[in-house]
Design a protein around this motif. Structure first.
Motif: not given
Length: 249
Positions: A91-95
């Motif tokens: 998973v790539h979480l973009i914040a």
């Protein structure tokens, strides 16, 4: 960051904002444009947007099969999503972090812009500590990569609050990215050491962390909890009644 990445972000912004003038009026927008621009930037192929993963909906799937999830508000919903996503793929979480902000004030009845000014405060990923605290147990997972795109953006707010001409307690209506300034990528627990303020001593209190990072008290306590979870700090006794922490890296 490479020139190609900056150019790709500018192209994503052009695609999303083209033909979507703010004059459309308040309440007529669907997906917020900050979210839409980031999704277009990280996954330009629209056919891979909005994919069902188990019983959850993901923002997109990347070419290698990993999952893209963009979080521009509260991270509480991720507590249910991340276990499902991480069981299926990386998973790539973009914040996103709006590091440089222009405050644009709108008349809530007409949508007309009343004023626009630059916010004096600069923001950094540590400012998201309260949100990250909600998912701190997942930050050590080898399948999770967290991206902090640092942006310059306009923040549109409605003059529907009280005091100071309706600015206090006002509603944030929209954030529109202007440019990509940088990106911090956290692939492993030690990468989060970059969140520490450079002026913070090796042994410190939460109060010193708060002052050095220029964040709220609650944000500082959340940051300390995250750093403990990541084994980046350890308790180092007390200074009077105040607990001391020491860096582990």
């Amino acid at each position: 960051m490479t020139p190609e990445q900056f150019a790709r972000f500018d192209e994503a912004r052009r695609i999303v904002l083209q033909g979507q003038a703010l004059e459309q009026g308040i309440g007529t927008l669907g997906e917020k444009r900050l979210h839409a621009v980031l999704k277009q930037y990280y996954q330009p192929d629209d056919s891979l947007h909005e994919r069902k993963i188990g019983r959850m909906a993901a923002d997109a799937v990347l070419a290698d099969g990993s999952i893209l999830e963009i979080q521009t508000q509260s991270f509480s919903s991720l507590k249910k999503k991340l276990p499902v996503f991480l069981a299926c793929a990386n998973v790539h979480l973009i914040a996103p972090v709006v590091q440089k902000k222009w405050l644009c004030w709108l008349n809530p009845e007409t949508g007309e812009m009343v004023s626009r000014r630059r916010s004096p405060k600069q923001y950094f990923p540590i400012d998201l500590s309260r949100e990250l605290g909600a998912i701190r147990e997942f930050l050590v997972h080898p399948g999770l990569t967290v991206h902090f795109p640092l942006l310059e953006a306009e923040e549109y707010r409605l003059l529907n609050g009280w005091g100071n001409e309706g600015k206090r307690g006002s509603t944030r209506y929209e954030r529109i990215p202007l440019s990509l300034l940088d990106e911090w990528v956290m692939r492993a627990p030690e990468d989060y050491g970059r969140l520490f303020p450079s002026a913070l001593p090796d042994t410190f209190t939460v109060k010193q962390l708060q002052k050095s990072a220029r964040i709220s008290s609650m944000c500082a306590y959340s940051a300390a909890a995250i750093f403990r979870e990541l084994d980046l700090i350890r308790e180092a006794g007390k200074q009077g009644r105040t607990r001391l922490y020491q860096k582990n890296f």
